[in-house]
Design a protein around this motif. Structure first.
Motif, PDB file in Angstrom:
ATOM      1  N   PRO A 105       0.779  -1.246   0.000  1.00  0.00           N
ATOM      2  CA  PRO A 105       0.000   0.000   0.000  1.00  0.00           C
ATOM      3  C   PRO A 105       0.808   1.291   0.000  1.00  0.00           C
ATOM      4  N   THR A 106       2.064   1.255   0.437  1.00  0.00           N
ATOM      5  CA  THR A 106       2.828   2.503   0.494  1.00  0.00           C
ATOM      6  C   THR A 106       4.086   2.509  -0.368  1.00  0.00           C
ATOM      7  N   VAL A 163      18.259   6.903  -4.017  1.00  0.00           N
ATOM      8  CA  VAL A 163      18.380   5.637  -3.291  1.00  0.00           C
ATOM      9  C   VAL A 163      17.500   5.652  -2.048  1.00  0.00           C
ATOM     10  N   ALA A 164      17.543   6.744  -1.296  1.00  0.00           N
ATOM     11  CA  ALA A 164      16.716   6.845  -0.089  1.00  0.00           C
ATOM     12  C   ALA A 164      15.234   6.726  -0.436  1.00  0.00           C
ATOM     13  N   ARG A 165      14.835   7.334  -1.531  1.00  0.00           N
ATOM     14  CA  ARG A 165      13.432   7.266  -1.945  1.00  0.00           C
ATOM     15  C   ARG A 165      13.047   5.848  -2.351  1.00  0.00           C
ATOM     16  N   ALA A 169      11.094   4.399   2.941  1.00  0.00           N
ATOM     17  CA  ALA A 169      10.984   4.599   4.389  1.00  0.00           C
ATOM     18  C   ALA A 169       9.969   5.682   4.711  1.00  0.00           C
ATOM     19  N   ARG A 170       9.334   5.550   5.867  1.00  0.00           N
ATOM     20  CA  ARG A 170       8.307   6.501   6.281  1.00  0.00           C
ATOM     21  C   ARG A 170       8.864   7.612   7.165  1.00  0.00           C
ATOM     22  N   THR A 171      10.096   7.463   7.643  1.00  0.00           N
ATOM     23  CA  THR A 171      10.698   8.496   8.485  1.00  0.00           C
ATOM     24  C   THR A 171      12.091   8.828   7.957  1.00  0.00           C
ATOM     25  N   PRO A 172      12.560  10.055   8.164  1.00  0.00           N
ATOM     26  CA  PRO A 172      13.887  10.440   7.666  1.00  0.00           C
ATOM     27  C   PRO A 172      15.019   9.582   8.223  1.00  0.00           C
ATOM     28  N   ALA A 173      14.933   9.193   9.493  1.00  0.00           N
ATOM     29  CA  ALA A 173      16.016   8.407  10.090  1.00  0.00           C
ATOM     30  C   ALA A 173      16.163   7.058   9.399  1.00  0.00           C
ATOM     31  N   SER A 273      11.306  -0.247   8.450  1.00  0.00           N
ATOM     32  CA  SER A 273      10.346   0.572   7.716  1.00  0.00           C
ATOM     33  C   SER A 273       8.988  -0.117   7.611  1.00  0.00           C
ATOM     34  N   TRP A 274       8.992  -1.433   7.393  1.00  0.00           N
ATOM     35  CA  TRP A 274       7.740  -2.181   7.272  1.00  0.00           C
ATOM     36  C   TRP A 274       6.950  -2.133   8.574  1.00  0.00           C
TER      37      TRP A 274
END
Length: 530
Positions: A105-106, A163-165, A169-173, A273-274
């Protein structure tokens, strides 16, 4: 604007010859190697040069087609899966193939790849070459949206944001954690042996341009309020979504009686992240990283993580996820075992859990479980020895010195010296590091397939190599462990425990292919059944 890269026929991307070779050469077997130094060539177990195979060619062609740095593409795939496509089976977060193209979903990199390439989603899930091409197309689209010019695309450091995108991930860290893992691999290099041939990335100096993520403190650094766990000091704290666990007040409400060992079927950053994804409907209390044993806590000990698939066991247990896949022994490093065992020992001491296999259990042992983790590659004997601090009963052992007749081979490029008094036996061998494997090999006759501790002996000297690659031959492929031979010499030093196959043959090697400096030393090895 998103650019659509139309690819109606896979042969247009990879070439008809490659399609044929992929059909016979890529069977989805794991890349059985640790991150290593090297170039784009290869070497077989006996040390002879290997021809680049179809997997390396697939990376080369996809990188060229979409103007994505080839080594970046390989590093991302290695960080995600160790270059194993898992026979088309999905990960825990519904990611597929060596590049972990995901459809949940995300995170929709699989759907994006299908739109960008015109390839069928089924091919992107199951065909390794298509999967790599799809990931390259997605990365290129992110670079285009970020406004990277052709000149900027040639600089691997400018791709950090893309790469980060890609990691979703849902948070910057966690986004930084994901991207940093890829760039760490670029820095150390990769030497992977796969069924599709060797895949190598030479080590390099990296200076990633992190953009907005540069101000985000790395997990566990202590530089950001709330990043450290209050339950377990060594752990970083990255909370799971409140949709994925039950708030409780254990041990007032439930007694904690078990520690449940899991394998994540995914990467460290991907698993964290999951758990932050509200649609996951799953979590564990802790996650352990393969490379160095780093620990992140996602659910407080007092709360009930949704990990066991059995409500009673959920209420009475702590769940520990381990980065990796059950069919790939290469993920289960000594650093991971030791870190996880230290955490389990802490939990047992804190909550009065007996340190035995009736209370420290695998996910597969939970009543009604449909999961098989931690799987056949998890070394329960070694793990429990670490948890309990017990000393294993001495077993079969063999020592092979560089002078052992019929059990040591090296090319004429390796010299002989008796210079150091820390040597094992009369002398030892040395060679200059080069970008070619040319290993010195130790031969041993292993009595039965099983778990063995591998130790090495070398003399130490400031002029010796700071990153000497020791190769251990396992049934799932070669694994490489790096040793700083400038210190710690004149004694046995453990490389870790490994599954070794029965029979007589080369079992441990010392390679000259390293990004380190100084002479590479080959002296003695010891193999012991544990």
């Amino acid at each position: 604007m998103t650019v659509r890269y139309l690819q109606p026929r896979l042969s247009q991307l990879l070439g008809a010859t490659l399609i044929v070779s992929l059909a016979v050469g890529l069977s989805g077997q794991p890349a059985a190697a640790r991150p290593a130094s090297g170039g784009t060539g290869g070497a077989a177990a006996g040390g002879s040069p290997a021809v680049a195979g179809p997997l390396a060619a697939a990376f080369d062609r996809a990188a060229a087609r979409y103007d994505v740095p080839r080594d970046l593409l390989v590093a991302l795939g290695y960080a995600e899966t160790h270059l194993d496509d898992h026979a088309g089976a999905p990960s825990a977060s519904n990611g597929y193939g060596v590049m972990h193209l995901a459809s949940n979903p995300t995170v929709r990199t699989l759907d994006e790849a299908a739109a960008l390439t015109g390839l069928d989603p089924a091919a992107l899930r199951t065909d390794t070459a298509a999967n790599i091409a799809g990931a390259a197309a997605v990365l290129r689209s992110y670079a285009d949206e970020a406004g990277l010019t052709a000149a900027q695309r040639a600089d691997v450091n400018r791709w950090y944001g893309a790469v980060a995108r890609y990691g979703g991930a849902r948070t910057p860290a966690v986004a930084r954690l994901y991207a940093d893992a890829v760039y760490d691999l670029l820095a150390t290099g990769i030497d992977a042996t796969t069924a599709g041939g060797p895949v190598r990335v030479a080590p390099r100096t990296v200076a990633p341009e992190r953009g907005a993520l540069a101000t985000v403190a790395p997990l566990g650094s202590g530089d950001e309020v709330g990043t450290l766990s209050t339950d377990y000091g060594p752990a970083a704290w990255v909370p799971a979504s409140s949709s994925n666990y039950t708030v409780s007040n254990r041990e007032s409400t439930y007694q904690i009686n078990y520690v449940v060992i899991h394998v994540a079927q995914g990467s460290y950053a991907g698993t964290i992240s999951w758990f932050q994804n509200p649609s996951a409907q799953v979590s564990a209390h802790y996650v352990i990283r393969s490379s160095d044993g780093a620990v992140t806590q996602s659910v407080r000990d007092k709360d009930i993580a949704w990990h066991a698939g059995n409500w009673t066991y959920n209420t009475q247990s702590i769940g520990i996820e381990h980065e990796g896949y059950i069919n790939q022994a290469s993920w289960f490093t000594d650093a991971m075992y030791r870190s996880s065992a230290a955490l389990t020992r802490h939990l047992c001491d804190r909550y009065g859990i007996p340190k035995d296999r009736s209370h420290i259990i695998g996910h597969n042992q939970v009543p009604g479980a449909t999961h098989t983790d931690p799987g056949p590659n998890w070394n329960w004997t070694y793990y429990m020895q670490l948890v309990t601090g017990s000393t294993p009963t001495p077993g079969w052992s063999v020592t092979v010195d560089n002078s052992t007749s019929g059990a040591f081979t090296a090319s004429s490029n390796w010299g002989t010296s008796s210079y150091s008094s820390q040597r094992h036996g009369a002398d030892y061998r040395f060679a200059e590091p080069i970008e070619a494997s040319d290993p010195a090999w130790y031969r041993a006759n292993i009595p039965e397939t099983g778990t063995y501790r591998v130790e090495v002996w070398y003399p130490a000297d400031p002029g010796y190599n700071n990153r000497a690659p020791y190769i251990v031959v396992t049934p799932s492929g070669n694994q490489t462990v790096y040793v700083d031979q400038r210190s710690g010499g004149g004694a046995w030093r453990s490389l870790g425990t490994f599954t070794l196959a029965a029979g007589d043959g080369n079992k441990v090697g010392v390679s000259r292919w390293t990004g380190g400096t100084g002479l590479v030393i080959a002296d003695a090895i010891r193999i012991t059944r544990v």
